[in-house]
Design a protein around this motif. Structure first.
Motif, short mmCIF file in Angstrom:
data_model
loop_
_atom_site.label_atom_id
_atom_site.label_comp_id
_atom_site.label_asym_id
_atom_site.label_seq_id
_atom_site.Cartn_x
_atom_site.Cartn_y
_atom_site.Cartn_z
N LEU A 1 29.79 41.09 44.83
CA LEU A 1 30.95 41.97 44.94
C LEU A 1 31.31 42.60 43.61
O LEU A 1 31.46 41.90 42.60
N GLY A 2 31.44 43.94 43.60
CA GLY A 2 32.05 44.62 42.47
C GLY A 2 33.56 44.48 42.54
O GLY A 2 34.12 43.94 43.50
N ASP A 3 34.23 45.02 41.55
CA ASP A 3 35.69 44.86 41.47
C ASP A 3 36.41 45.39 42.70
O ASP A 3 37.43 44.84 43.11
N HIS A 4 35.88 46.47 43.30
CA HIS A 4 36.55 47.10 44.44
C HIS A 4 35.77 46.93 45.75
O HIS A 4 36.00 47.67 46.70
N ASP A 5 34.89 45.94 45.80
CA ASP A 5 34.07 45.72 46.99
C ASP A 5 34.64 44.63 47.88
O ASP A 5 35.40 43.76 47.43
N GLY B 1 36.73 41.78 46.06
CA GLY B 1 36.55 41.90 44.63
C GLY B 1 37.85 41.70 43.87
O GLY B 1 38.95 41.73 44.45
N SER B 2 37.74 41.55 42.57
CA SER B 2 38.89 41.16 41.74
C SER B 2 39.99 42.20 41.70
O SER B 2 41.16 41.86 41.47
#
Length: 326
Positions: free
Chosen positions: A31-35, A79-80
């Motif tokens: 996961l990316g930050d916005h995934d 994601g974070s």
């Protein structure tokens, strides 16, 4: 929850349905930050999916793209930097995550969307950017909600895209055929208290449309001048307030005959084949004193508005009784 691979249906080419291949180990990226990782419970198919598989209309794909744009499922992890979703949320996919929430969608956007340039929904697990998701209506099953991404959102935009021209109680709405866009547009119009006139090609389909609430049925195979017939069915004889035109060149002439002065024709598709004997131009809008607008999908904000409307009015998707396993 973490997943490293998932089964998926990919397109190995564009030679038709034979280009679909089931693979068992499609990689799931971290996961990316916005995934968001979604477990996909249901997916639905559209004319667009078949056109992509066939390479129709010069459509191209990314190699080994995961097919289909429409789906519904539940969030597994985020994601974070994701703030609007959390694990356990039920969601629908939105086809064009590259757009802002209120920016209109064009053909180039759709060509870069899910199932064509971005991996789609024919898989049990998938990672999507948060902009590719909206919360699904709470009253619907996953099967029902999986039909909303393309057809339902197009129908919503066709009816409510012009804020001052949405149907209201006592208005008359004409929908063409018994496809997804037309049926959903009919359901939304009925929920607003509008009269609905539906066209179809057979008495059997007409009975199904009447069972879903259509007030009048016109068979366009037996009545080639169905536009004027629709106008005569309106209570004041002036014509319909809004036409949802899915046929394009072959139907717009009759739509112009059906619409009343200051009415709206929403052009949503080109499914009807070659044009009729009359070639229509922009001047027909002047002659008929109507608005004709092109409708292509809808915005993410419209998707959220539509889902609230579905919940508020208890609308259920009209599913075909046959569903396929993965």
């Amino acid at each position: 929850m973490t997943c490293e691979t998932s089964p998926a249906w990919i397109l190995e080419g564009q030679e038709g349905l034979q280009s679909l291949k089931l693979i068992n180990n499609s990689a799931i990226p971290p996961l990316g930050d916005h995934d968001i990782l979604v477990r996909i419970h249901a997916a639905s198919l559209n004319h667009r999916d078949l056109a992509i598989a066939k390479g129709a209309h010069s459509l191209t794909i990314n190699p080994k793209i995961i097919a289909a744009s429409d789906g519904a499922g539940v969030v597994q992890s985020v994601g974070s930097q994701v703030r609007n979703f959390q694990p356990g949320d039920k969601v629908c996919t939105y086809m064009v995550p590259q757009k802002s929430e209120s920016e209109p969608v064009n053909f180039a956007d759709i060509s870069n969307g899910l199932g064509q340039r971005v991996d789609g929904t024919l898989r049990p697990f998938g990672v999507f950017h948060e902009a590719a998701l909206v919360k699904m209506p709470s009253r619907l099953s996953y099967l029902e909600a999986s039909t909303l991404t393309c057809a339902a959102l197009t129908a919503w935009n066709a009816l409510f895209g012009l804020e001052s021209k949405g149907p209201k109680k006592g208005d008359v709405v004409l929908v063409q055929g018994s496809g997804g866009v037309s049926i959903l547009a009919m359901q939304y119009a009925l929920a607003c208290g509008a009269m609905v006139i539906a066209t179809t090609s057979s008495d059997t389909k007409g009975q199904k449309l009447r069972g879903l609430g259509a007030h009048h049925i016109l068979n366009y195979r037996t009545d080639a001048n169905w536009g004027e017939a629709a106008k005569r069915l309106t209570p004041d004889g002036k014509g319909v307030h809004l036409v949802v035109d899915v046929g394009g060149l072959s139907t717009v002439g009759q739509s112009l005959k059906a619409v009343r002065p200051e009415g709206v024709i929403s052009m949503t598709g080109l499914l009807g084949g070659p044009p009729d004997s009359n070639i229509n131009t922009l001047l027909d809008c002047l002659v008929n004193l109507c608005t004709v607008r092109g409708v292509l999908l809808g915005t993410r904000r419209q998707f959220e508005e539509m889902n609230r409307f579905i919940d508020d009015h208890g609308i259920r998707s009209a599913l075909d009784p046959k569903a396929f396993g993965f």
